[in-house]
Design a protein around this motif. Structure first.
Motif, mmCIF file in Angstrom:
data_model
loop_
_atom_site.group_PDB
_atom_site.id
_atom_site.type_symbol
_atom_site.label_atom_id
_atom_site.label_comp_id
_atom_site.label_asym_id
_atom_site.label_seq_id
_atom_site.Cartn_x
_atom_site.Cartn_y
_atom_site.Cartn_z
ATOM 1 N N LYS A 106 0.839 -1.175 0.000
ATOM 2 C CA LYS A 106 0.000 0.000 0.000
ATOM 3 C C LYS A 106 0.885 1.240 0.000
ATOM 4 O O LYS A 106 1.750 1.401 0.854
ATOM 5 C CB LYS A 106 -0.919 0.009 1.233
ATOM 6 N N GLN A 107 0.655 2.070 -0.989
ATOM 7 C CA GLN A 107 1.485 3.258 -1.115
ATOM 8 C C GLN A 107 1.330 4.170 0.100
ATOM 9 O O GLN A 107 0.244 4.326 0.652
ATOM 10 C CB GLN A 107 1.119 4.012 -2.390
ATOM 11 N N GLY A 108 2.445 4.741 0.508
ATOM 12 C CA GLY A 108 2.439 5.637 1.661
ATOM 13 C C GLY A 108 2.407 4.941 3.002
ATOM 14 O O GLY A 108 2.288 5.605 4.026
ATOM 15 N N GLN A 109 2.519 3.613 3.025
ATOM 16 C CA GLN A 109 2.473 2.849 4.269
ATOM 17 C C GLN A 109 3.856 2.282 4.583
ATOM 18 O O GLN A 109 4.728 2.193 3.720
ATOM 19 C CB GLN A 109 1.447 1.720 4.171
ATOM 20 N N THR A 110 4.029 1.906 5.844
ATOM 21 C CA THR A 110 5.304 1.323 6.251
ATOM 22 C C THR A 110 5.364 -0.146 5.847
ATOM 23 O O THR A 110 4.348 -0.857 5.867
ATOM 24 C CB THR A 110 5.489 1.452 7.771
ATOM 25 N N VAL A 111 6.550 -0.592 5.485
ATOM 26 C CA VAL A 111 6.795 -1.993 5.150
ATOM 27 C C VAL A 111 7.989 -2.469 5.955
ATOM 28 O O VAL A 111 8.803 -1.676 6.428
ATOM 29 C CB VAL A 111 7.060 -2.168 3.641
ATOM 30 N N LYS A 112 8.093 -3.776 6.108
ATOM 31 C CA LYS A 112 9.210 -4.380 6.815
ATOM 32 C C LYS A 112 10.167 -5.022 5.829
ATOM 33 O O LYS A 112 9.774 -5.391 4.715
ATOM 34 C CB LYS A 112 8.707 -5.425 7.810
ATOM 35 N N THR A 208 6.966 3.662 2.439
ATOM 36 C CA THR A 208 6.898 3.648 0.973
ATOM 37 C C THR A 208 6.320 4.960 0.472
ATOM 38 O O THR A 208 5.544 5.644 1.156
ATOM 39 C CB THR A 208 6.019 2.488 0.478
ATOM 40 N N GLY A 209 6.705 5.316 -0.758
ATOM 41 C CA GLY A 209 6.158 6.502 -1.395
ATOM 42 C C GLY A 209 4.934 6.162 -2.235
ATOM 43 O O GLY A 209 4.375 5.059 -2.151
ATOM 44 N N LEU A 210 4.535 7.117 -3.058
ATOM 45 C CA LEU A 210 3.424 6.868 -3.968
ATOM 46 C C LEU A 210 3.826 5.822 -5.002
ATOM 47 O O LEU A 210 4.974 5.797 -5.458
ATOM 48 C CB LEU A 210 3.018 8.170 -4.657
ATOM 49 N N ARG A 211 2.889 4.966 -5.382
ATOM 50 C CA ARG A 211 3.197 3.859 -6.293
ATOM 51 C C ARG A 211 3.528 4.404 -7.688
ATOM 52 O O ARG A 211 2.703 5.042 -8.331
ATOM 53 C CB ARG A 211 2.010 2.914 -6.362
ATOM 54 N N PRO A 212 4.736 4.120 -8.192
ATOM 55 C CA PRO A 212 5.118 4.654 -9.505
ATOM 56 C C PRO A 212 4.692 3.767 -10.669
ATOM 57 O O PRO A 212 4.704 4.213 -11.818
ATOM 58 C CB PRO A 212 6.644 4.751 -9.418
ATOM 59 N N VAL A 213 4.363 2.484 -10.431
ATOM 60 C CA VAL A 213 3.986 1.571 -11.514
ATOM 61 C C VAL A 213 2.733 0.816 -11.104
ATOM 62 O O VAL A 213 2.367 0.760 -9.931
ATOM 63 C CB VAL A 213 5.117 0.569 -11.839
#
Length: 434
Positions: A106-112, A208-213
């Protein structure tokens, strides 16, 4: 006997005596009237007096607010403008080419770290693995046959039933097949590696940033083909961008005149407390520590770049955010402090108005030190416990009588009002430092 008529001199003596008598009486009356006038006050003179019998020429006590000089530990802070920088910033690029099947974050969310971000169509890579596996098995079978022949040839050579040259050639064949088998194993490992790269995972934990693809794009190792974010100047479109912001760094610069004490403590292994405040310098965002300094001073600006680390658990610090940085260098124990509003600067220099026991003020030149949290350190010129004027300094002169009033307070309706109670001997407490 004939009476002798009075002479002219005798005739004038009674008249002169009477004149002196009446003159003395007049002087006595005038003196009594003057005394009566002096004892009474003319109405015009009564009007010259104000309430309480004070002459109009005499100034009434000036209402002021005051505070008491006190001692406390004073922190010495250095301030600078800083920029929030992520601990690491990663452009996640595809490592194999193929069709992007899905985008799983999910764009703009934290990932591990290790979390699945996207999936490339794995079927071509599975086929490549199967082909490499088959080639490996074929080579293994050829090697097993060659080794069996070599064993038989060596037995025949002992019986002198075969030439030594034939045995030597068979040994070379076995060695060649072993090398081919090693190459096939490497090819199989590579095929499996390519297959694993179809699962694009997060290399670090972060935001994460905005989804580029989007799913459905063809991707190569240079990025997505024909995506909206690609351009002629930068055709690389990452699958995701990740900023590591827990912890996060803040980079700031200090003038070279201030870095001596900072660098010496940093080299000694001390962790200097660092605070990040918002752009208006009114809200504390995070508290961290100084971790590093650059290895050279910027010759253009005469400043040294430093970096502080913040845990940032609530994400109050965001990459590229401008913040006000405060660096705690040391603490001055038992320093004399007064509210900053009590200190004025004029022709005599830096001064305060001290309220004496008779409620009269006297200007006193002081030497100031550190200022913090609306308090100012007084290095010399003032003793703890002395009262100083904090409001109304511009209307004071040496010897002017004052009365201390309470500061303006807010009423329930929000309008400010000043309490009328004036206690000349009251000692309002100075505001404390945070």
């Amino acid at each position: 006997m004939t009476a002798t008529p009075p002479s002219p001199e005798q005739h004038r003596r009674p008249v002169t005596a009477r004149r002196w008598l009446w003159g003395g009486l007049g002087v006595a009356l005038l003196a009594a009237g003057g005394l009566a006038l002096l004892g009474s006050e003319h109405p015009a003179q009564a009007q010259m007096r104000g309430p309480g019998g004070m002459e109009k020429g005499q100034m009434p006590p000036q209402p002021v607010t005051a505070s008491v000089a006190r001692t406390q530990d004073v922190p010495v802070w250095l301030t600078a403008l800083g920029t929030v920088t992520p601990r690491s910033y990663v452009n996640v690029m595809p490592r194999v080419a193929g069709l992007l099947q899905s985008v799983d974050y999910k764009q703009g969310q934290t990932v591990k770290a290790g979390q699945l971000l996207a999936q490339i169509d794995p079927r071509p890579f599975r086929i490549a693995v199967e082909q490499a596996q088959a080639q490996l098995e074929q080579t293994q079978a050829q090697l097993a046959g060659a080794q069996s022949d070599l064993l038989r040839y060596e037995t025949l050579l002992k019986q002198d039933s075969i030439s030594a040259q034939q045995v030597s050639d068979q040994r070379a064949t076995v060695a060649q097949l072993k090398a081919t088998l090693d190459a096939n194993k490497a090819a199989l490992d590579n095929a499996k590696l390519q297959l694993s790269w179809t699962r694009i995972t997060a290399p670090v934990s972060g935001l994460t940033g905005l989804r580029p693809v989007d799913a459905g794009n063809m991707v190569t190792t240079s990025g997505a083909v024909g995506s909206n974010t690609s351009s002629s100047t930068n055709s690389a479109s990452p699958v995701a961008t990740i900023a590591q912001v827990q912890p996060v760094d803040v980079t700031f610069a200090l003038p070279q005149q201030q870095i001596g004490e900072v660098v010496s403590q940093l080299m000694a292994g001390k962790q200097l407390q660092t605070q990040s405040w918002d752009a208006r310098n009114t809200q504390l965002l995070e508290t961290g520590k100084l971790v590093a300094a650059d290895n050279q001073i910027n010759s253009t600006t005469g400043t040294l770049n430093l970096r502080a680390e913040f845990a940032n658990p609530k994400l109050t610090l965001f990459p590229n955010q401008f913040v006000n940085v405060r660096l705690l260098v040391r603490t001055i124990p038992d320093a004399i402090v007064v509210p900053t509003t009590a200190v004025a600067v004029g022709a005599p220099g830096t001064y305060v108005y001290v309220i004496g026991p008779d409620n009269k003020v006297k200007m006193r030149v002081v030497k100031t030190g550190v200022a913090f949290d609306n308090l100012t350190q007084i290095v010399s010129g003032l003793r703890p416990g002395e009262r100083v004027v904090t409001d109304g300094l511009d209307r004071l002169r040496d010897g002017r009588e004052v009365k201390v009033v309470q500061a303006v307070v807010q009423s329930a309706g929000g309008a400010g009002k000043e309490r009328a109670r004036s206690d000349a001997h009251a000692k309002p407490a100075a505001s404390g430092a945070r």
